[in-house]
Enzyme design. Structure first.
Site, PDB file in Angstrom:
ATOM      1  N   CYS A 100     -68.332 -50.840  74.387  1.00  0.00           N
ATOM      2  CA  CYS A 100     -68.844 -49.930  75.413  1.00  0.00           C
ATOM      3  C   CYS A 100     -67.936 -48.715  75.451  1.00  0.00           C
ATOM      4  O   CYS A 100     -66.732 -48.835  75.662  1.00  0.00           O
ATOM      5  CB  CYS A 100     -68.876 -50.632  76.765  1.00  0.00           C
ATOM      6  SG  CYS A 100     -69.139 -49.513  78.142  1.00  0.00           S
ATOM      7  N   CYS A 104     -71.189 -42.852  79.388  1.00  0.00           N
ATOM      8  CA  CYS A 104     -72.602 -42.652  79.754  1.00  0.00           C
ATOM      9  C   CYS A 104     -72.831 -42.745  81.249  1.00  0.00           C
ATOM     10  O   CYS A 104     -73.780 -42.147  81.770  1.00  0.00           O
ATOM     11  CB  CYS A 104     -73.478 -43.694  79.079  1.00  0.00           C
ATOM     12  SG  CYS A 104     -72.876 -44.282  77.516  1.00  0.00           S
ATOM     13  N   THR A 191     -67.142 -49.916  84.858  1.00  0.00           N
ATOM     14  CA  THR A 191     -66.955 -49.588  83.454  1.00  0.00           C
ATOM     15  C   THR A 191     -66.288 -48.221  83.327  1.00  0.00           C
ATOM     16  O   THR A 191     -66.809 -47.237  83.832  1.00  0.00           O
ATOM     17  CB  THR A 191     -68.327 -49.541  82.759  1.00  0.00           C
ATOM     18  OG1 THR A 191     -68.883 -50.848  82.781  1.00  0.00           O
ATOM     19  CG2 THR A 191     -68.217 -49.067  81.331  1.00  0.00           C
ATOM     20  N   GLU A 257     -63.504 -53.170  82.409  1.00  0.00           N
ATOM     21  CA  GLU A 257     -64.125 -53.095  83.729  1.00  0.00           C
ATOM     22  C   GLU A 257     -63.065 -53.363  84.778  1.00  0.00           C
ATOM     23  O   GLU A 257     -62.086 -54.066  84.514  1.00  0.00           O
ATOM     24  CB  GLU A 257     -65.256 -54.129  83.871  1.00  0.00           C
ATOM     25  CG  GLU A 257     -66.578 -53.653  83.295  1.00  0.00           C
ATOM     26  CD  GLU A 257     -66.631 -53.670  81.788  1.00  0.00           C
ATOM     27  OE1 GLU A 257     -65.890 -54.484  81.197  1.00  0.00           O
ATOM     28  OE2 GLU A 257     -67.389 -52.875  81.200  1.00  0.00           O
ATOM     29  N   HIS A 292     -79.742 -45.330  83.223  1.00  0.00           N
ATOM     30  CA  HIS A 292     -78.816 -46.250  82.555  1.00  0.00           C
ATOM     31  C   HIS A 292     -79.575 -47.351  81.799  1.00  0.00           C
ATOM     32  O   HIS A 292     -79.079 -47.878  80.812  1.00  0.00           O
ATOM     33  CB  HIS A 292     -77.803 -46.828  83.539  1.00  0.00           C
ATOM     34  CG  HIS A 292     -76.482 -47.117  82.880  1.00  0.00           C
ATOM     35  ND1 HIS A 292     -75.781 -46.182  82.155  1.00  0.00           N
ATOM     36  CD2 HIS A 292     -75.749 -48.263  82.787  1.00  0.00           C
ATOM     37  CE1 HIS A 292     -74.687 -46.727  81.656  1.00  0.00           C
ATOM     38  NE2 HIS A 292     -74.643 -47.990  82.027  1.00  0.00           N
ATOM     39  N   TYR A 296     -79.261 -48.220  77.554  1.00  0.00           N
ATOM     40  CA  TYR A 296     -79.082 -49.494  76.840  1.00  0.00           C
ATOM     41  C   TYR A 296     -79.949 -49.589  75.593  1.00  0.00           C
ATOM     42  O   TYR A 296     -79.673 -50.404  74.717  1.00  0.00           O
ATOM     43  CB  TYR A 296     -79.359 -50.670  77.792  1.00  0.00           C
ATOM     44  CG  TYR A 296     -78.161 -51.021  78.654  1.00  0.00           C
ATOM     45  CD1 TYR A 296     -77.362 -50.033  79.201  1.00  0.00           C
ATOM     46  CD2 TYR A 296     -77.835 -52.354  78.908  1.00  0.00           C
ATOM     47  CE1 TYR A 296     -76.267 -50.350  79.978  1.00  0.00           C
ATOM     48  CE2 TYR A 296     -76.734 -52.678  79.684  1.00  0.00           C
ATOM     49  CZ  TYR A 296     -75.958 -51.679  80.213  1.00  0.00           C
ATOM     50  OH  TYR A 296     -74.868 -51.995  80.977  1.00  0.00           O
ATOM     51  N   CYS A 299     -77.005 -47.653  73.245  1.00  0.00           N
ATOM     52  CA  CYS A 299     -75.667 -48.214  72.987  1.00  0.00           C
ATOM     53  C   CYS A 299     -75.738 -49.640  72.449  1.00  0.00           C
ATOM     54  O   CYS A 299     -75.045 -49.981  71.500  1.00  0.00           O
ATOM     55  CB  CYS A 299     -74.803 -48.155  74.245  1.00  0.00           C
ATOM     56  SG  CYS A 299     -75.153 -49.408  75.493  1.00  0.00           S
ATOM     57  N   GLU A 447     -73.111 -58.009  79.374  1.00  0.00           N
ATOM     58  CA  GLU A 447     -73.512 -56.731  79.949  1.00  0.00           C
ATOM     59  C   GLU A 447     -74.986 -56.445  79.686  1.00  0.00           C
ATOM     60  O   GLU A 447     -75.636 -55.767  80.478  1.00  0.00           O
ATOM     61  CB  GLU A 447     -72.640 -55.589  79.403  1.00  0.00           C
ATOM     62  CG  GLU A 447     -72.818 -54.329  80.230  1.00  0.00           C
ATOM     63  CD  GLU A 447     -71.955 -53.193  79.760  1.00  0.00           C
ATOM     64  OE1 GLU A 447     -71.965 -52.914  78.566  1.00  0.00           O
ATOM     65  OE2 GLU A 447     -71.281 -52.583  80.606  1.00  0.00           O
TER      66      GLU A 447
HETATM   67 FE1  SF4 Z   1     -71.282 -48.739  78.140  1.00  0.00          FE
HETATM   68 FE2  SF4 Z   1     -73.732 -48.727  77.144  1.00  0.00          FE
HETATM   69 FE3  SF4 Z   1     -73.353 -48.224  79.738  1.00  0.00          FE
HETATM   70 FE4  SF4 Z   1     -72.631 -46.460  77.830  1.00  0.00          FE
HETATM   71  S1  SF4 Z   1     -74.730 -47.151  78.334  1.00  0.00           S
HETATM   72  S2  SF4 Z   1     -71.457 -47.057  79.612  1.00  0.00           S
HETATM   73  S3  SF4 Z   1     -71.931 -47.833  76.230  1.00  0.00           S
HETATM   74  S4  SF4 Z   1     -72.957 -50.143  78.660  1.00  0.00           S
HETATM   75 FE    FE Z   2     -73.011 -50.643  81.247  1.00  0.00          FE
END
Ligand code: SF4
Ligand code: FE
Length: 483
Positions: A100, A104, A191, A257, A292, A296, A299, A447
């Site tokens: 991660c 983001c 995070t 985290e 968000h 996902y 990422c 996650e």
């Molecule tokens: Fe982490 Fe993915 Fe959230 Fe970006 S989108 S902060 S990489 S979990």
């Molecule tokens: Fe996340």
């Protein structure tokens, strides 16, 4: 300075006065701590890639506020192409870090707060949107990393924020002054807070009038007075202290985290984005969560690419790559991974402008995207473990491999195909272990379940956005039903 280099980012973090606790101790040098450093390296990659000409299109954008070239992680999306580029950028970062990369959350919070503050101001004549634009201009000009803090500890899930036995279980305003407010509470599972310069705090759920003091959104520096962090444990975290980097599986990158405490933090008026306008808490939550959940689809796919590659390498090294069931399992992993990507791209392509002008993803498809993410990485992990074999969890440590007396035995008996060294075979198995059950399992597997909201949160949104009545009408028309 519109764009920082990776090195400048690291040095800028060194200057912060972060209050970080881990294993009961205050960490004086957060930047060089061996447990925390890999997570800083992951964020650094968002700076390093932005310096590379081949990634310029994905990693940078033109600011809608200043017209300058900025890092895309600080950008306000101006089109569906921007939304698509965001997901592609996240896949790239997942591929480069297998972790991660944290940045983001601030990008998603910025886009949610940008449009929501515009609509609050329209209704109430407040100045939240101006406050936010001033903040974001500073973020873009300094190329800051921003955390987005939403999740409160929530205490008794059956009770509203104001009805909790302990009023601090949701972050709230405890004092109102002419020049600002004082807030108290905590944000959980944060995070990247440790690797951020600034934070945008938002409420965690839709609220009613009685929760007025809890309907608060603002920004502040991560080292503001009264803020401290307690780092969360990860499976195998202390392996980073053992002097056996191979055993970590991913020696360079990771995520972190923390439980972040806001112990009577003063927030000046011009850093406030929502303050008691309860009906807008839900809009802010829904938009941030939507962005968000789109994220996902980028990422997790990038990290999935690394895991698929690792499983295929393990098959090569074990000498079973040509077996038809192995080939089929790798195809299945790819099919699942690309399906996630397809959802991330689809919710971006069908995005629409908000009243403020920035682009919001299609909320139904973003929630479908994240719902699939709560499932497919688990199946990808299952297949990776199947292909890799039991050695993923039984292999001796790197220290044994290097030992003059027992090392040769480890080397001899754990060899796969003779053209590949035992060391390389163990390295790839450790990477699989890391992604499936080690430190990166936080960022990949669990996650995928709970990050950006647990599965039921998406199902509620799917039921709201799914337009079931329209579908009933379609069926009635086809069947010639008249009521
Ligand atoms: Fe982490 Fe993915 Fe959230 Fe970006 S989108 S902060 S990489 S979990
Ligand atoms: Fe996340």
């Amino acid at each position: 300075m519109a764009l920082m280099t990776g090195e400048q980012y690291i040095e800028s973090m060194r200057k912060l006065n972060l209050q970080v606790y881990m294993f009961g101790k205050k960490i004086d040098n957060v930047v060089d701590d061996p447990i925390l450093r890999p997570s800083l390296n992951s964020v650094r990659m968002t700076y390093d890639l932005a310096q590379m000409p081949e990634y310029e299109d994905l990693m940078t954008a033109t600011s809608s506020l200043t017209g300058e070239k900025i890092n895309r992680f600080t950008h306000i999306h101006q089109s569906t192409q921007d939304l698509i580029n965001k997901v592609r950028m996240q896949r790239l970062l997942g591929q480069k870090t297998a972790a991660c990369f944290q940045r983001c959350v601030g990008m998603d919070a910025s886009n949610a707060v940008f449009s929501t503050t515009y609509e609050i101001d329209q209704k109430y004549g407040t100045h939240y949107h101006e406050n936010f634009k001033k903040f974001l201009t500073r973020v873009q000009q300094n190329d800051f990393t921003v955390d987005g803090a939403m999740t409160d500890p929530k205490g008794d899930r059956g009770k509203a924020p104001h009805a909790q036995d302990d009023p601090d279980l949701y972050l709230h305003v405890v004092e109102r002054r002419p020049d600002g407010v004082v807030v108290r509470g905590a944000k959980a599972h944060q995070t990247g807070f440790i690797n951020s310069h600034e934070v945008i705090v938002m409420p965690t759920i839709a609220m009613r009038e009685a929760d007025k003091d809890y309907a608060i959104s603002f920004c502040c520096p991560t080292d503001a007075e009264g803020i401290f962090m307690i780092v969360g444990r990860q499976s195998c975290d202390t392996r980073k202290l053992e002097g056996a980097p191979m055993d970590t599986g991913n020696p360079e990158f990771g995520g972190t985290e923390a439980l972040v405490i806001f112990d009577n933090v003063f927030i000046p008026n011009d850093q406030i984005f929502l303050n008691g306008e309860v009906e807008f808490a839900g809009m802010m939550v829904e938009r941030f969560a939507g962005y968000h959940r789109q994220s996902y689809g980028g990422c997790k796919v990038g990290v999935g690419d690394v895991l698929i590659g690792a499983a295929a390498l393990a098959a090569d090294y074990n000498g079973c790559a040509k077996a038809s069931h192995i080939k089929d399992k790798i195809i299945e992993m790819q099919h699942l991974n690309e399906t996630l990507f397809g959802c991330g791209i689809a919710c971006s392509a069908l995005g629409k402008p908000t009243k403020s002008g920035n682009y919001l993803i299609d909320l139904l498809l973003a929630n479908v995207c994240k719902q699939n993410v709560t499932r497919f990485p688990y199946e990808i992990v299952r297949l990776a473990e199947d292909i890799a074999g039991g050695l993923v969890v039984t292999a001796p440590s790197e220290i044994d491999l290097r030992d003059p007396k027992i090392g040769p035995y480890v080397d001899k008996y754990l060899k796969g195909v003779s053209s590949v060294s035992t060391e390389n075979r163990l390295k790839v198995l450790r990477l699989i272990e890391n992604l499936c059950l080690g430190t990166a399992a936080v960022g990949y597997r669990t996650e995928s379940m709970h990050g950006a909201g647990s599965p039921q949160a998406q199902r509620i949104m799917i039921s709201r956005q799914g337009n079931l009545e329209m579908k009933k009408e379609l069926a009635k028309k086809i069947a010639h039903i008249e009521e």
